[in-house]
Write an enzyme that holds these catalytic residues in place. Structure first.
Site, PDB file in Angstrom:
ATOM      1  N   LYS A 185       0.837  -1.208   0.000  1.00  0.00           N
ATOM      2  CA  LYS A 185       0.000   0.000   0.000  1.00  0.00           C
ATOM      3  C   LYS A 185       0.867   1.252   0.000  1.00  0.00           C
ATOM      4  O   LYS A 185       0.660   2.172  -0.790  1.00  0.00           O
ATOM      5  CB  LYS A 185      -0.914   0.007   1.235  1.00  0.00           C
ATOM      6  CG  LYS A 185      -1.575   1.343   1.497  1.00  0.00           C
ATOM      7  CD  LYS A 185      -2.503   1.301   2.685  1.00  0.00           C
ATOM      8  CE  LYS A 185      -1.888   1.720   3.992  1.00  0.00           C
ATOM      9  NZ  LYS A 185      -1.587   3.156   4.147  1.00  0.00           N
ATOM     10  N   ASN A 186       1.847   1.286   0.898  1.00  0.00           N
ATOM     11  CA  ASN A 186       2.632   2.509   1.060  1.00  0.00           C
ATOM     12  C   ASN A 186       3.624   2.740  -0.077  1.00  0.00           C
ATOM     13  O   ASN A 186       4.256   3.794  -0.142  1.00  0.00           O
ATOM     14  CB  ASN A 186       3.355   2.516   2.408  1.00  0.00           C
ATOM     15  CG  ASN A 186       2.389   2.748   3.556  1.00  0.00           C
ATOM     16  OD1 ASN A 186       1.213   3.022   3.331  1.00  0.00           O
ATOM     17  ND2 ASN A 186       2.890   2.630   4.773  1.00  0.00           N
ATOM     18  N   CYS A 194      -5.855  12.633  12.811  1.00  0.00           N
ATOM     19  CA  CYS A 194      -6.366  11.289  12.553  1.00  0.00           C
ATOM     20  C   CYS A 194      -6.273  10.505  13.847  1.00  0.00           C
ATOM     21  O   CYS A 194      -5.714  10.985  14.830  1.00  0.00           O
ATOM     22  CB  CYS A 194      -5.599  10.610  11.431  1.00  0.00           C
ATOM     23  SG  CYS A 194      -3.967  10.116  11.921  1.00  0.00           S
ATOM     24  N   ARG A 233      -0.427  14.378  13.364  1.00  0.00           N
ATOM     25  CA  ARG A 233       0.176  14.199  12.034  1.00  0.00           C
ATOM     26  C   ARG A 233       0.148  15.460  11.169  1.00  0.00           C
ATOM     27  O   ARG A 233      -0.561  15.511  10.149  1.00  0.00           O
ATOM     28  CB  ARG A 233      -0.487  13.044  11.296  1.00  0.00           C
ATOM     29  CG  ARG A 233      -0.179  11.715  11.939  1.00  0.00           C
ATOM     30  CD  ARG A 233      -0.858  10.598  11.227  1.00  0.00           C
ATOM     31  NE  ARG A 233      -0.056   9.960  10.209  1.00  0.00           N
ATOM     32  CZ  ARG A 233      -0.437   8.863   9.562  1.00  0.00           C
ATOM     33  NH1 ARG A 233      -1.575   8.312   9.809  1.00  0.00           N
ATOM     34  NH2 ARG A 233       0.339   8.330   8.660  1.00  0.00           N
ATOM     35  N   ASP A 241       4.106   0.522  12.119  1.00  0.00           N
ATOM     36  CA  ASP A 241       2.950  -0.154  11.528  1.00  0.00           C
ATOM     37  C   ASP A 241       2.838  -1.626  11.945  1.00  0.00           C
ATOM     38  O   ASP A 241       1.876  -2.303  11.567  1.00  0.00           O
ATOM     39  CB  ASP A 241       2.994  -0.041   9.992  1.00  0.00           C
ATOM     40  CG  ASP A 241       2.632   1.361   9.521  1.00  0.00           C
ATOM     41  OD1 ASP A 241       2.173   2.174  10.349  1.00  0.00           O
ATOM     42  OD2 ASP A 241       2.816   1.651   8.320  1.00  0.00           O
ATOM     43  N   ARG A 268      -8.750  -0.788   4.200  1.00  0.00           N
ATOM     44  CA  ARG A 268      -7.909   0.274   3.641  1.00  0.00           C
ATOM     45  C   ARG A 268      -6.517  -0.262   3.313  1.00  0.00           C
ATOM     46  O   ARG A 268      -5.873   0.235   2.399  1.00  0.00           O
ATOM     47  CB  ARG A 268      -7.752   1.417   4.657  1.00  0.00           C
ATOM     48  CG  ARG A 268      -8.963   2.289   4.795  1.00  0.00           C
ATOM     49  CD  ARG A 268      -8.631   3.456   5.689  1.00  0.00           C
ATOM     50  NE  ARG A 268      -7.293   3.925   5.367  1.00  0.00           N
ATOM     51  CZ  ARG A 268      -6.426   4.418   6.230  1.00  0.00           C
ATOM     52  NH1 ARG A 268      -6.758   4.549   7.486  1.00  0.00           N
ATOM     53  NH2 ARG A 268      -5.236   4.805   5.850  1.00  0.00           N
TER      54      ARG A 268
HETATM   55  C1  UD1 Z   1       3.922   6.955   6.574  1.00  0.00           C
HETATM   56  C2  UD1 Z   1       3.129   5.702   6.300  1.00  0.00           C
HETATM   57  C3  UD1 Z   1       2.506   5.157   7.576  1.00  0.00           C
HETATM   58  C4  UD1 Z   1       3.578   4.957   8.645  1.00  0.00           C
HETATM   59  C5  UD1 Z   1       4.408   6.220   8.814  1.00  0.00           C
HETATM   60  C6  UD1 Z   1       5.598   6.027   9.740  1.00  0.00           C
HETATM   61  C7  UD1 Z   1       2.383   6.067   4.014  1.00  0.00           C
HETATM   62  C8  UD1 Z   1       1.261   6.349   3.093  1.00  0.00           C
HETATM   63  N1  UD1 Z   1       2.090   6.031   5.323  1.00  0.00           N
HETATM   64  O1  UD1 Z   1       3.013   7.929   7.080  1.00  0.00           O
HETATM   65  O2  UD1 Z   1       1.882   3.899   7.277  1.00  0.00           O
HETATM   66  O3  UD1 Z   1       2.974   4.643   9.873  1.00  0.00           O
HETATM   67  O4  UD1 Z   1       4.934   6.668   7.548  1.00  0.00           O
HETATM   68  O5  UD1 Z   1       6.414   5.014   9.275  1.00  0.00           O
HETATM   69  O6  UD1 Z   1       3.501   5.837   3.597  1.00  0.00           O
HETATM   70  N2  UD1 Z   1       5.450  14.778  10.958  1.00  0.00           N
HETATM   71  C9  UD1 Z   1       5.493  16.126  11.254  1.00  0.00           C
HETATM   72  N3  UD1 Z   1       5.348  17.018  10.224  1.00  0.00           N
HETATM   73  C10 UD1 Z   1       5.182  16.612   8.924  1.00  0.00           C
HETATM   74  C11 UD1 Z   1       5.146  15.243   8.635  1.00  0.00           C
HETATM   75  C12 UD1 Z   1       5.290  14.338   9.667  1.00  0.00           C
HETATM   76  O7  UD1 Z   1       5.635  16.513  12.412  1.00  0.00           O
HETATM   77  O8  UD1 Z   1       5.059  17.486   8.044  1.00  0.00           O
HETATM   78  C13 UD1 Z   1       5.598  13.785  12.049  1.00  0.00           C
HETATM   79  C14 UD1 Z   1       4.381  12.870  12.223  1.00  0.00           C
HETATM   80  O9  UD1 Z   1       3.380  13.484  13.024  1.00  0.00           O
HETATM   81  C15 UD1 Z   1       5.004  11.655  12.881  1.00  0.00           C
HETATM   82  C16 UD1 Z   1       6.400  11.596  12.222  1.00  0.00           C
HETATM   83  O10 UD1 Z   1       6.633  12.895  11.692  1.00  0.00           O
HETATM   84  O11 UD1 Z   1       5.146  11.865  14.255  1.00  0.00           O
HETATM   85  C17 UD1 Z   1       6.544  10.583  11.115  1.00  0.00           C
HETATM   86  O12 UD1 Z   1       5.461  10.710  10.228  1.00  0.00           O
HETATM   87  P1  UD1 Z   1       5.575  10.431   8.657  1.00  0.00           P
HETATM   88  O13 UD1 Z   1       6.801   9.631   8.366  1.00  0.00           O
HETATM   89  O14 UD1 Z   1       5.392  11.694   7.908  1.00  0.00           O
HETATM   90  O15 UD1 Z   1       4.292   9.520   8.431  1.00  0.00           O
HETATM   91  P2  UD1 Z   1       3.443   9.463   7.106  1.00  0.00           P
HETATM   92  O16 UD1 Z   1       4.324   9.755   5.946  1.00  0.00           O
HETATM   93  O17 UD1 Z   1       2.192  10.244   7.272  1.00  0.00           O
END
Ligand code: UD1
Length: 424
Positions: free
Chosen positions: A22-23, A117, A122, A306, A398
């Site tokens: 998925k990711n 969420c 996030r 995950d 999902r």
């Molecule tokens: C992706 C994965 C999700 C997985 C996560 C962590 C996809 C579609 N989803 O989610 O399944 O659980 O990586 O491995 O690939 N953060 C900020 N600011 C930002 C972006 C992130 O503070 O602009 C923080 C988030 O709140 C979190 C951390 O960074 O605490 C890591 O999040 P991130 O790696 O961005 O997760 P996703 O990319 O949303």
């Protein structure tokens, strides 16, 4: 309403084939926005998130067609709209992945803000900061982020926190920007590498994939290509752990063992017998009671967040005390209350869950609260004595392609029911 019914205590035996990730699929679908022409994508998993992303692409003017069960033809030559509506973005946070490609290709994007969420706040500040450094003019208006740039410029961007989709968004934007972009403290997840490899095939110039510094030399244009999605390491990890929960022996095929190094190490320490049978096959067997081990979630190559909910199930029936520390998301222990309903002994203190193994879990009705929590409840149901009923399947669908069917094919007593009738 659909629900899953599991009669626990039946060992697993046989072979399970893992679906495309998925990711990996979602950013690759977003990347089709970067180049006109026909992409042929293979091993695309049949998941709700993929369906939502395809609806989003369609809204933007992209044509797509299913050419077989797991293959798609996607043509973004007709891309004309630059708005990702709230109705779709609120269903799936990963919709934010269209932001970078839209600004890069159309010079403009209007994407609804995803909001919070279930597993935490996030934010998307890192995505926005990066695009701003690349010269995009950003405005937050009426719940949307609006971005404009005639052509993005290369920039050096440091991520305060490693972000998977943040790295992916900026890597895609940088592929069509003018000049060189350097992403520092970039994510190293296999799905980020897979996206980078697709972009390379499309004609982008990228170095440092799989390291924390990725350099992208922007191109004027990119081309559409044929591409196969990598196997889902989280689905593979979930099935390995299903053997830990139910007992028995499985062969997990169509997986990449090296993507699971940290997970396999932990599962071996917990007492599972793991054999790398081939470059795409892992054998797993449970012999006797599991041992308690400590777990700390980390960005790749660490133990993935995950799989945190799923390993908590194994620790719930292991001999001893385990501390599970969640370092990525601030509110990712919602499965704890449900696991307690099955008799698990878990106490949450801040970012730690302290799990004292019990001799057995017992079946009960439970509610799935998010995607990976749903998987953990299934594993708990496989292990528990008696019947477990899981409601809230929208989360499960999902991210797992008919996990109930795959499990029942290898001996689990698991059924999906709607209004009392079994769905096959
Ligand atoms: C992706 C994965 C999700 C997985 C996560 C962590 C996809 C579609 N989803 O989610 O399944 O659980 O990586 O491995 O690939 N953060 C900020 N600011 C930002 C972006 C992130 O503070 O602009 C923080 C988030 O709140 C979190 C951390 O960074 O605490 C890591 O999040 P991130 O790696 O961005 O997760 P996703 O990319 O949303």
């Amino acid at each position: 309403m659909e629900h899953i019914e599991i009669k626990g205590g039946h060992r697993l035996s046989g072979t399970v084939r893992i679906s495309g990730a998925k990711n990996a699929a979602l950013p690759i679908l977003a990347a089709t926005l970067l180049a006109p022409g026909k992409f042929q994508l293979h091993e695309v998993p049949q998941l709700e998130d993929v369906k939502i992303f395809l609806r989003l692409l369609q809204e933007l003017g992209v044509k797509w067609e299913r050419t077989s069960d797991h293959s798609l033809e996607i043509d973004s030559s007709g891309l004309k709209n630059f708005e990702a509506p709230y109705d779709l973005v609120r269903l799936m946070r990963a919709s934010i992945l269209v932001l970078g490609p839209l600004v890069a290709r159309l010079g403009r994007a209007r994407v609804a803000l995803p909001g919070g969420c279930a597993i935490g706040a996030r934010p998307i500040d890192l995505h926005l900061k990066g695009l701003e450094l690349m010269g995009a003019k950003l405005k937050i208006k009426e719940g949307f982020v609006e971005a404009k740039a005639k052509r993005l410029n290369g920039a050096t961007i440091y991520f305060d926190i490693t972000s998977v989709t943040g790295t992916e968004n900026l890597m895609m934007a940088a592929s069509l920007a003018k000049g060189k972009t350097i992403l520092e403290n970039a994510a190293r997840e296999p799905e980020v590498v897979a996206l980078g490899e697709l972009l390379l095939q499309m004609g982008a110039k990228i170095k440092g994939l799989g390291t924390d510094t990725i350099t992208i030399e922007g191109s004027k244009e990119l081309k559409a290509v044929d591409w196969t999605i990598i196997p889902d390491r989280i689905e593979a990890g979930t099935f390995l752990m299903a053997v830990g929960a139910a007992g028995g022996k499985l062969i997990i095929e169509n997986c990449i063992p090296s993507h699971l190094d940290a997970v396999l190490e932990k599962l071996k320490n917990a007492g599972l017998k793991i054999d790398i049978i081939d470059k795409d096959k892992i054998g797993v067997q449970r012999r006797g009671k599991l041992k308690s081990i400590d777990i700390k979630t980390q960005p790749y190559p660490g133990f993935p967040t995950d799989l945190q909910a799923q390993i908590m199930v194994l620790m719930s029936i292991a001999s001893g005390l385990s501390v599970i520390t969640e370092t990525i998301f601030e509110n990712r222990f919602m499965h704890v209350a449900e696991l307690r309903r099955l008799g698990a002994d878990i106490k949450v203190e801040g970012r730690n869950a302290i799990v004292r193994g019990v001799s057995e879990l017992t079946g009960a009705p439970v509610m799935a609260t998010d995607l990976r929590a749903s998987a953990s409840l299934i594993l708990a149901g496989l292990s528990a004595k008696g019947t477990t009923i899981i409601q809230g399947l929208n989360h499960l669908d999902r991210g797992y392609e008919r996990i109930d069917k795959k499990l029942s094919a290898v001996g689990a007593r698991i059924k999906r029911l709607k209004n009392g009738k079994e769905i096959t």
